[in-house]
Enzyme design. Structure first.
Site, PDB file in Angstrom:
ATOM      1  N   LYS A 299     -14.847  -2.643  -8.648  1.00 40.08           N
ATOM      2  CA  LYS A 299     -13.617  -3.192  -8.057  1.00 40.08           C
ATOM      3  C   LYS A 299     -13.960  -4.434  -7.247  1.00 40.08           C
ATOM      4  CE  LYS A 299      -9.521  -3.781  -6.239  1.00 40.08           C
ATOM      5  NZ  LYS A 299      -8.408  -4.322  -7.049  1.00 40.08           N
TER       6      LYS A 299
ATOM      7  N   CYS B 231      -6.941 -13.386  -8.048  1.00 38.79           N
ATOM      8  CA  CYS B 231      -6.107 -12.245  -7.634  1.00 38.79           C
ATOM      9  C   CYS B 231      -4.716 -12.754  -7.260  1.00 38.79           C
ATOM     10  CB  CYS B 231      -6.700 -11.509  -6.440  1.00 38.79           C
ATOM     11  SG  CYS B 231      -5.563 -10.206  -5.887  1.00 38.79           S
TER      12      CYS B 231
HETATM   13  O1  RRO Z   1      -6.141  -5.814  -6.205  1.00 35.73           O
HETATM   14  C1  RRO Z   1      -5.254  -6.433  -6.839  1.00 35.73           C
HETATM   15  O2  RRO Z   1      -4.064  -6.487  -6.465  1.00 35.73           O
HETATM   16  C2  RRO Z   1      -5.572  -7.200  -8.056  1.00 35.73           C
HETATM   17  C3  RRO Z   1      -6.652  -8.043  -8.169  1.00 35.73           C
HETATM   18 BR1  RRO Z   1      -7.952  -8.230  -6.850  1.00 35.73          BR
HETATM   19  C4  RRO Z   1      -6.791  -8.827  -9.340  1.00 35.73           C
HETATM   20  O3  RRO Z   1      -7.725  -9.631  -9.519  1.00 35.73           O
HETATM   21  N1  RRO Z   1      -5.849  -8.708 -10.301  1.00 35.73           N
HETATM   22  C5  RRO Z   1      -4.814  -7.856 -10.193  1.00 35.73           C
HETATM   23  O4  RRO Z   1      -3.980  -7.775 -11.112  1.00 35.73           O
HETATM   24  N2  RRO Z   1      -4.678  -7.109  -9.052  1.00 35.73           N
END
Ligand code: RRO
Length: 311
Positions: free
Chosen positions: A46, A129
């Site tokens: 993650k 993100c």
């Molecule tokens: O954690 C998120 O909301 C998230 C991330 Br870091 C990302 O790179 N892509 C996404 O769809 N959600």
């Protein structure tokens, strides 16, 4: 017919091209252990920030027939947790350590921590993100993209890739590839979710997720054409030393085949993994092998980036 699914990204050999997309089944050591024990070719962690984060308010993820929407907001255990995991786990398959920091300077601190550690795998700097409230995606700000890469490569000498947002205009592909080709990147991962989509429930007349007024990253079948296009557009523009992890809309072995046909070296899976769990990797490999046997392709290299135009 003997089928070889192996693939290479930088110094890392993968027994097959399948990896979890960052953010799916990879937040805790327990989940990561399940991925390591699965038939996935590699494992991504993650996206980590310097400090642990609890993420956005719930509900922050929803599945629908054609895909998913999420506004997780980067919930994670903090970089030290993942760095401990990747430097102590059994190394039976390659690990891709993902980092994403809302404050760009924190990415440099994170890279320095990885540089100073014994970690020898791939590092994936997530510049896309869509869900951190008040923070734009760096991948859409080309000056900021170039600046972070300049700073990163001053201090980081291990294999480094970046996770990109989807692009939608041919001039964007040209401009981004022009920047990326100036750096010794090991790989790109394309695409992240299609940011700031909106899914609604007509019965309750409500958004499906709570944060940001319901706006969130779209994944799954909805985004497959965008993923294929981004993989193919970058493969024809990037220098050959920059490998591509193709991500977006994989539900079956044919989808994996299509991403590789468009130029992907490896393929990561998000929404469908969330729905089906890690046993999905065996099903995807079985389907991919069946298709390769039918088409008489003994290895991924025999059809990678061989897409032909319609006539
Ligand atoms: O954690 C998120 O909301 C998230 C991330 Br870091 C990302 O790179 N892509 C996404 O769809 N959600």
């Amino acid at each position: 017919m003997k089928i070889d699914l192996s693939t290479t990204i930088g110094p890392n050999q993968f027994s097959n091209p399948l990896i979890n997309a960052a953010g799916v089944w990879d937040e805790t050591a327990l989940e990561l252990d399940e991925l390591v024990a699965s038939t996935a070719g590699g494992v991504t962690t993650k996206s980590a920030t310097l400090e642990p984060r609890s993420g956005n308010q719930r509900p922050r993820y929803a599945d629908v027939a054609l895909g998913s929407i999420n506004s997780m907001g980067l919930p994670n255990q903090g970089l030290k947790y993942y760095l401990d995991y990747v430097t102590t786990h059994d190394a039976s398959k390659p690990i891709d350590l993902s980092i994403a920091n809302p404050n760009p300077m924190d990415n440099l601190t994170a890279l320095q921590m990885i540089q100073d550690s014994s970690f020898q795998g791939l590092t994936e700097l997530n510049l896309s993100c869509p869900n951190v409230i008040g923070k734009p995606q760096i991948g859409y700000d080309l000056a900021a993209l170039k600046q972070i890469l300049q700073q990163a490569f001053k201090l980081f000498t291990k294999p480094l890739g970046i996770k990109l947002p989807p692009y939608f205009d041919l001039q964007q592909f040209d401009a981004v590839a022009d920047i990326l080709n100036q750096f010794p990147l090991t790989f790109i991962n394309t695409i992240n979710s299609v940011g700031n989509g909106l899914l609604v429930d007509p019965a309750s007349e409500r958004t499906l997720i709570e944060p940001k007024g319901g706006f969130g990253g779209i994944g799954g079948a909805y985004v497959k054409p965008v993923a294929l296009a981004n993989v193919h557009a970058f493969r024809s523009r990037l220098k050959p030393t920059i490998k591509i992890i193709g991500t977006g809309g994989v539900r079956n072995g044919t989808d994996v085949f299509e991403l590789i046909l468009c130029g992907a070296d490896a393929v990561s899976v998000g929404t469908t993994l969330m729905q089906a769990g890690p046993q999905l990797f065996t099903k995807l490999q079985d389907e991919l092998i069946q298709l390769m046997v039918q088409k008489h392709y003994p290895s991924l290299a025999t059809f990678r980036n061989q897409l032909k135009a319609a006539h």
